[in-house]
Design a protein around this motif. Structure first.
Motif, PDB file in Angstrom:
ATOM      1  N   ARG A  71       0.811  -1.218   0.000  1.00 18.79           N
ATOM      2  CA  ARG A  71       0.000   0.000   0.000  1.00 18.79           C
ATOM      3  C   ARG A  71       0.848   1.274   0.000  1.00 18.79           C
ATOM      4  NH1 ARG A  71      -4.860  -1.785  -1.679  1.00 18.79           N
ATOM      5  NH2 ARG A  71      -6.004  -3.030  -0.139  1.00 18.79           N
ATOM      6  N   ARG A  72       2.057   1.194  -0.523  1.00 15.25           N
ATOM      7  CA  ARG A  72       2.917   2.382  -0.521  1.00 15.25           C
ATOM      8  C   ARG A  72       2.288   3.517  -1.321  1.00 15.25           C
ATOM      9  NH1 ARG A  72       9.046   1.401  -2.043  1.00 15.25           N
ATOM     10  NH2 ARG A  72       8.824   0.250  -0.089  1.00 15.25           N
TER      11      ARG A  72
ATOM     12  N   THR B 281     -12.348  10.284   2.142  1.00 18.85           N
ATOM     13  CA  THR B 281     -13.038   9.031   2.456  1.00 18.85           C
ATOM     14  C   THR B 281     -12.415   7.895   1.661  1.00 18.85           C
ATOM     15  OG1 THR B 281     -15.100  10.222   2.846  1.00 18.85           O
ATOM     16  CG2 THR B 281     -15.252   7.841   2.536  1.00 18.85           C
ATOM     17  N   LEU B 282     -11.937   6.891   2.368  1.00 17.53           N
ATOM     18  CA  LEU B 282     -11.437   5.674   1.727  1.00 17.53           C
ATOM     19  C   LEU B 282     -12.612   4.732   1.538  1.00 17.53           C
ATOM     20  CD1 LEU B 282      -8.191   5.017   3.840  1.00 17.53           C
ATOM     21  CD2 LEU B 282      -8.557   6.636   1.956  1.00 17.53           C
ATOM     22  N   THR B 283     -12.892   4.366   0.294  1.00 21.30           N
ATOM     23  CA  THR B 283     -14.013   3.469   0.017  1.00 21.30           C
ATOM     24  C   THR B 283     -13.501   2.149  -0.528  1.00 21.30           C
ATOM     25  OG1 THR B 283     -14.310   4.317  -2.236  1.00 21.30           O
ATOM     26  CG2 THR B 283     -15.558   5.407  -0.482  1.00 21.30           C
ATOM     27  N   GLY B 284     -14.290   1.135  -0.350  1.00 26.88           N
ATOM     28  CA  GLY B 284     -13.942  -0.191  -0.843  1.00 26.88           C
ATOM     29  C   GLY B 284     -14.750  -1.231  -0.115  1.00 26.88           C
ATOM     30  N   PHE B 285     -14.756  -2.432  -0.689  1.00 23.59           N
ATOM     31  CA  PHE B 285     -15.534  -3.507  -0.101  1.00 23.59           C
ATOM     32  C   PHE B 285     -14.952  -3.925   1.240  1.00 23.59           C
ATOM     33  CE2 PHE B 285     -16.686  -8.000   0.389  1.00 23.59           C
ATOM     34  CZ  PHE B 285     -18.062  -7.861   0.352  1.00 23.59           C
ATOM     35  N   GLY B 286     -15.791  -4.510   2.083  1.00 17.00           N
ATOM     36  CA  GLY B 286     -15.347  -4.995   3.376  1.00 17.00           C
ATOM     37  C   GLY B 286     -14.222  -6.009   3.245  1.00 17.00           C
ATOM     38  N   GLY B 287     -13.208  -5.867   4.078  1.00 17.17           N
ATOM     39  CA  GLY B 287     -12.072  -6.783   4.026  1.00 17.17           C
ATOM     40  C   GLY B 287     -10.979  -6.340   3.087  1.00 17.17           C
ATOM     41  N   ILE B 288     -11.185  -5.192   2.421  1.00 21.91           N
ATOM     42  CA  ILE B 288     -10.204  -4.733   1.442  1.00 21.91           C
ATOM     43  C   ILE B 288      -9.008  -4.082   2.121  1.00 21.91           C
ATOM     44  CG2 ILE B 288     -10.827  -2.328   0.930  1.00 21.91           C
ATOM     45  CD1 ILE B 288     -10.556  -5.077  -1.697  1.00 21.91           C
TER      46      ILE B 288
ATOM     47  N   LEU C 236     -24.823   0.391  -6.295  1.00 20.18           N
ATOM     48  CA  LEU C 236     -23.945  -0.717  -5.904  1.00 20.18           C
ATOM     49  C   LEU C 236     -22.477  -0.349  -6.107  1.00 20.18           C
ATOM     50  CD1 LEU C 236     -25.854  -3.836  -7.301  1.00 20.18           C
ATOM     51  CD2 LEU C 236     -25.594  -3.150  -4.913  1.00 20.18           C
ATOM     52  N   VAL C 237     -22.202   0.499  -7.083  1.00 14.90           N
ATOM     53  CA  VAL C 237     -20.837   1.002  -7.254  1.00 14.90           C
ATOM     54  C   VAL C 237     -20.461   1.856  -6.053  1.00 14.90           C
ATOM     55  CG1 VAL C 237     -19.340   2.487  -8.642  1.00 14.90           C
ATOM     56  CG2 VAL C 237     -20.920   0.906  -9.775  1.00 14.90           C
ATOM     57  N   ASP C 238     -21.372   2.728  -5.651  1.00 12.31           N
ATOM     58  CA  ASP C 238     -21.123   3.579  -4.481  1.00 12.31           C
ATOM     59  C   ASP C 238     -20.832   2.754  -3.237  1.00 12.31           C
ATOM     60  OD1 ASP C 238     -21.183   6.050  -5.575  1.00 12.31           O
ATOM     61  OD2 ASP C 238     -23.252   6.512  -5.024  1.00 12.31           O
ATOM     62  N   LYS C 239     -21.537   1.620  -3.110  1.00 12.95           N
ATOM     63  CA  LYS C 239     -21.386   0.789  -1.923  1.00 12.95           C
ATOM     64  C   LYS C 239     -20.255  -0.224  -2.054  1.00 12.95           C
ATOM     65  CE  LYS C 239     -26.113   1.340  -0.285  1.00 12.95           C
ATOM     66  NZ  LYS C 239     -27.390   0.700   0.114  1.00 12.95           N
ATOM     67  N   SER C 240     -19.472  -0.086  -3.109  1.00  8.88           N
ATOM     68  CA  SER C 240     -18.276  -0.921  -3.312  1.00  8.88           C
ATOM     69  C   SER C 240     -18.614  -2.387  -3.550  1.00  8.88           C
ATOM     70  CB  SER C 240     -17.310  -0.789  -2.115  1.00  8.88           C
ATOM     71  OG  SER C 240     -16.961   0.559  -1.899  1.00  8.88           O
ATOM     72  N   ILE C 241     -19.861  -2.682  -3.917  1.00  9.80           N
ATOM     73  CA  ILE C 241     -20.225  -4.050  -4.300  1.00  9.80           C
ATOM     74  C   ILE C 241     -19.763  -4.314  -5.731  1.00  9.80           C
ATOM     75  CG2 ILE C 241     -22.134  -5.684  -4.558  1.00  9.80           C
ATOM     76  CD1 ILE C 241     -21.618  -4.670  -1.693  1.00  9.80           C
ATOM     77  N   VAL C 242     -19.943  -3.311  -6.574  1.00  8.48           N
ATOM     78  CA  VAL C 242     -19.549  -3.384  -7.981  1.00  8.48           C
ATOM     79  C   VAL C 242     -18.427  -2.378  -8.207  1.00  8.48           C
ATOM     80  CG1 VAL C 242     -20.309  -3.024 -10.367  1.00  8.48           C
ATOM     81  CG2 VAL C 242     -21.835  -4.133  -8.713  1.00  8.48           C
ATOM     82  N   ARG C 243     -17.449  -2.778  -8.975  1.00  4.18           N
ATOM     83  CA  ARG C 243     -16.336  -1.893  -9.312  1.00  4.18           C
ATOM     84  C   ARG C 243     -16.495  -1.385 -10.737  1.00  4.18           C
ATOM     85  NH1 ARG C 243     -11.014  -5.128  -8.450  1.00  4.18           N
ATOM     86  NH2 ARG C 243     -10.077  -3.060  -8.569  1.00  4.18           N
TER      87      ARG C 243
ATOM     88  N   LEU D 147     -11.261   8.298  -2.199  1.00  2.00           N
ATOM     89  CA  LEU D 147     -10.146   7.484  -2.692  1.00  2.00           C
ATOM     90  C   LEU D 147     -10.545   6.019  -2.640  1.00  2.00           C
ATOM     91  CD1 LEU D 147      -7.201   7.254  -3.648  1.00  2.00           C
ATOM     92  CD2 LEU D 147      -6.518   7.151  -1.242  1.00  2.00           C
ATOM     93  N   PRO D 148     -10.917   5.415  -3.774  1.00  2.00           N
ATOM     94  CA  PRO D 148     -11.265   3.984  -3.780  1.00  2.00           C
ATOM     95  C   PRO D 148     -10.024   3.136  -3.509  1.00  2.00           C
ATOM     96  CG  PRO D 148     -12.098   5.111  -5.747  1.00  2.00           C
ATOM     97  CD  PRO D 148     -11.118   6.030  -5.100  1.00  2.00           C
ATOM     98  N   ILE D 149     -10.191   2.127  -2.668  1.00  2.59           N
ATOM     99  CA  ILE D 149      -9.083   1.228  -2.324  1.00  2.59           C
ATOM    100  C   ILE D 149      -9.286  -0.097  -3.045  1.00  2.59           C
ATOM    101  CG2 ILE D 149      -7.822   0.101  -0.465  1.00  2.59           C
ATOM    102  CD1 ILE D 149      -7.689   3.198  -0.559  1.00  2.59           C
ATOM    103  N   ALA D 150      -8.324  -0.464  -3.843  1.00  8.15           N
ATOM    104  CA  ALA D 150      -8.394  -1.692  -4.631  1.00  8.15           C
ATOM    105  C   ALA D 150      -7.786  -2.855  -3.850  1.00  8.15           C
ATOM    106  CB  ALA D 150      -7.649  -1.500  -5.947  1.00  8.15           C
TER     107      ALA D 150
END
Length: 771
Positions: free
Chosen positions: A24-25, A42-49, A318-325, A161-164
């Motif tokens: 994550r550098r 705001t860091l967004t992304g699916f749970g466990g990411i 669903l994109v907003d909720k990080s279910i769909v990328r 900032l979406p987290i992949a």
């Protein structure tokens, strides 16, 4: 309510890290940079990411930059929105006294503070968090907020900032790149050592570990849960059992939040936060095993009478909720679910009454899409269609699997597969194409037309691979079926029969079949098949030594392709013209045409065509630049290996390759040839194409006459040229239609006249003479 009273002074309450932080550098750098320009990140992304861990690590890096420190407010355990402000205050070490607004009291207390506040897990309290954040940021100029959430807060001034997932090795990456270069592998390895101190990443288990990381999409939580299982399973056993993600990944730490003790719990947390429409679309969209576009969603994912714009709005939610990328491919938007999320939706779809209907709509959509692509293939839209078809491969496979489950659906599958000739060739997926066609042809009763079209495509796949024995019965069966069908269907089988005849050496028949098929396609107005057949005729005439006839067909191809804005067929016609000029001794013209063909094929990403072009360029270059030619053979070899094929199996082209390789080995010597060949194999695919595109122009004129007088007769010059190509005396005799004893005599005379003692010296002398 009066202002909160601080119970203690502190530089923050960030928890100490109990395990190493991996990777994550770039994200950490992005957080530092963005927080210097925005007050709400705001860091967004699916749970466990890994949002929380990343936020805490970045906050620890930044803590000294804030006079009053960095503070964490954990909101996941909270269910009542009215208590958000109180929870944040307690996290800051503040106690509330008196009456009034807790939000305002908190704002008053922080008004003169220089502080970084981490709001962790806001997704189930979005409205309350947004209200608190708006109030605090207005009242507290020294406040910066770093939030983590599965959906944005949607506050004014918010930066998202979406987290992949963690980085993963690409398919086909070399093993040397995997041990330290990819964060998913590093994290899994680190956690595996914690579970089993004796674990180490080795040459024996590296591929399995990479496969595990790929199967789990590089999701940190999933990798950590999987690594724990190495206490009782080997990596290979773990990979084998990963088909059931949710059952296997259920061994989280007892000190972890409930929602993160199992992968299922993590996903169910997100599912519970979705509306009914979002849950339904999540389940239906799971029918797409790869990425997908909005037109596919609107057709396949139906919700009764809901309008298509409502489907789009639900998808974007669903994109907003990080279910769909969301992804960008060549200017087009595509969507994708991580595999573990899709599998969860797939379970919900299987439980619903709409599962089979959704899969059928999915199959029907791609049937229509492939048919549209075939109609629009010949013309200016080839490149976008090829790009889309490459991305739709996982969806096409899912459609085939659906058709194979019921014999009654086999014909629909053949309708798709029979139209994918160009796609499978372009992608280098010859074995895959043959695989699906064979299964679908044997899956159930189908119409004669669908069967014949599939046989035609299967025969093409076999011939391009050089498998004449597989192509022959397919052509025979198709020819029998075509007897009772219309002329265009007969023309398809006549065309592929001509190709078979050409590859098997029956050039008169190849010419006759091609010309007959050409006339039929012209009368039917099928320009795509007309130009395809013109290329076959061009090649057949060229191989037969009728260069004028061959180049006349090339001229017609070029005219039709230019008028239509075509690239695909033009590239093949140009390649064939290059071959013809090379065979005629016009090396310069051959190189010019082959390089043009290479340029066109790179635009289309035609894997088979590019590799054949590389082989031909190597053959043409062998007379002028032996090292470059050897490197190009290596580049082509690596590409053939990746596709599971070999030029040596393709008639006409195979012998040219063998002759060129023998010539280069003789000219360079085994060691130097091997070194150049391996240099080519080691190149990145694009670097290899760049090398070919920059082919030396030293040979761009026709083969020059010898630079000095030669004592050899014309026949001896012919024999010496064949010696240079590495041929034995027996092979020379066969080439020149003379006895082996006569060939041996010629070689002896050449050695005597030139004062040499070896065939290698002959080869070197010939190259110096530019013969």
């Amino acid at each position: 309510m009066s202002a909160p009273v601080p119970s203690r002074r502190s530089a923050g309450n960030l928890p100490a890290e109990l395990t190493t932080f991996v990777g994550r550098r770039q994200e950490r750098s992005d957080i530092k940079r963005l927080l210097s320009d925005t007050r709400l990140l705001t860091l967004t992304g699916f749970g466990g990411i890994g949002k929380t861990r990343l936020a805490l690590h970045a906050a620890a890096d930044l803590q000294r930059a804030f006079r009053d420190g960095a503070w964490l407010a954990e909101l996941a355990p909270l269910s009542d929105p009215a208590l958000v402000a109180d929870t944040v205050a307690k996290s800051l070490g503040l106690s509330l006294r008196g009456e009034g607004s807790a939000t305002q009291a908190l704002a008053d207390s922080l008004a003169d503070r220089d502080i970084l506040l981490i709001l962790d897990n806001c997704e189930h309290l979005l409205d309350a968090c947004a209200l608190l954040v708006n109030t605090l940021l207005r009242a507290c100029p020294g406040l910066r907020i770093l939030a983590t959430s599965r959906a944005p807060l949607r506050c004014r001034g918010e930066t998202v900032l979406p987290i992949a997932p963690l980085t993963l090795p690409a398919e086909g990456s070399g093993p040397g790149d995997l041990a330290t270069g990819y964060n998913a592998v590093r994290l899994f390895t680190d956690r595996a050592r914690s579970a089993d101190p004796g674990f180490a990443l080795t040459d024996d288990n590296r591929d399995v570990v990479v496969a595990i990381c790929r199967r789990l999409d590089g999701i940190p939580l999933a990798l950590e849960l999987a690594a724990v299982r190495l206490r009782g399973l080997s990596p290979a056993e773990l990979l084998e059992r990963l088909s059931n993600h949710f059952q296997l990944l259920s061994a989280g730490g007892r000190d972890a939040p409930e929602r993160q003790r199992t992968l299922r719990g993590c996903i169910e947390w997100s599912y519970d936060l979705c509306t009914a429409a979002e849950r339904r679309l999540w389940a239906q969209a799971s029918v797409f095993p790869g990425s997908f576009e909005i037109d596919a969603v609107e057709t396949v994912c139906q919700d009764g009478e809901a309008a298509t714009d409502q489907t789009l709005e639900t998808l974007l939610s669903l994109v907003d909720k990080s279910i769909v990328r969301r992804e960008e491919h060549c200017g087009r938007t595509r969507y994708r679910m991580l595999e573990v999320i899709r599998r969860f939706g797939e379970d919900r779809l299987r439980e619903s009454a709409d599962g089979a209907a959704t899969r059928r709509r999915h199959r029907d959509f791609f049937t229509a899409l492939v048919a549209q692509g075939e109609r629009e293939w010949f013309g200016t839209r080839q490149r976008p269609w090829m790009g889309r078809m490459a991305l739709e491969q996982p969806n096409l496979r899912a459609a085939f699997e659906f058709c194979l489950e019921d014999p009654a659906e086999a014909e629909a599958g053949l309708e798709i597969a029979g139209r994918l000739r160009e796609m499978w060739i372009a992608l280098g997926a010859l074995n895959e194409g043959a695989h699906w066609l064979e299964r679908l042809l044997n899956a159930g009763p189908v119409s004669v037309r669908a069967q014949l079209r599939a046989l035609w495509t299967a025969a093409w796949m076999a011939l391009v691979k050089g498998d004449l024995s597989a192509a022959k019965p397919l052509i025979a069966m198709g020819t029998r079926l075509a007897r009772d069908l219309d002329q265009p269907m007969k023309a398809l089988m006549k065309q592929v029969t001509g190709m078979y005849a050409m590859f098997s050496g029956d050039l008169p028949r190849a010419i006759t079949c091609s010309e007959q098929a050409l006339a039929w396609f012209r009368s039917a107005g099928d320009q795509a098949q007309e130009i395809s057949t013109l290329i076959l005729a061009e090649m057949a005439y060229g191989y037969a030594g009728q260069a004028d006839e061959a180049l006349a067909r090339y001229g017609t191809c070029l005219e039709l392709a230019t008028q239509a804005g075509d690239t695909w067929y033009r590239s093949y016609a140009t390649w064939a013209a290059g071959m013809i000029h090379w065979q005629s001794g016009a090396t310069g013209e051959a190189l010019s045409l082959l390089r043009e063909s290479l340029r066109l094929k790179r635009q289309m990403t035609d894997e088979v065509g590019l590799t054949v072009c590389l082989e031909t360029l190597a053959c043409v270059t062998a007379d002028s630049d032996t090292r470059l030619a050897a490197e190009l053979l290596g580049v082509a070899s690596a590409r053939w290996t990746k596709m599971g094929g070999s030029i040596t199996r393709i008639p006409r082209l195979g012998p040219a390759h063998a002759d060129t390789e023998a010539q280069l080995r003789a000219a360079l010597g085994e060691a130097e040839f091997g070194a150049a060949f391996e240099r080519g194999r080691a190149l990145d695919p694009e670097e290899g194409l760049d090398l070919a595109a920059a082919t030396s122009t030293a040979a761009t004129t026709s083969r020059p006459a010898r630079t000095t007088a030669t004592p050899l007769t014309r026949r001896e010059q012919e024999v010496a040229a064949l010696v240079t190509r590495g041929l034995t005396n027996k092979q020379i005799a066969g080439k020149l239609v003379i006895s082996q004893r006569t060939a041996e005599t010629h070689v002896e005379h050449i050695l005597t006249k030139l004062g040499f003692t070896s065939r290698t010296q002959i080869a070197s002398w010939m190259l110096d003479q530019h013969v």
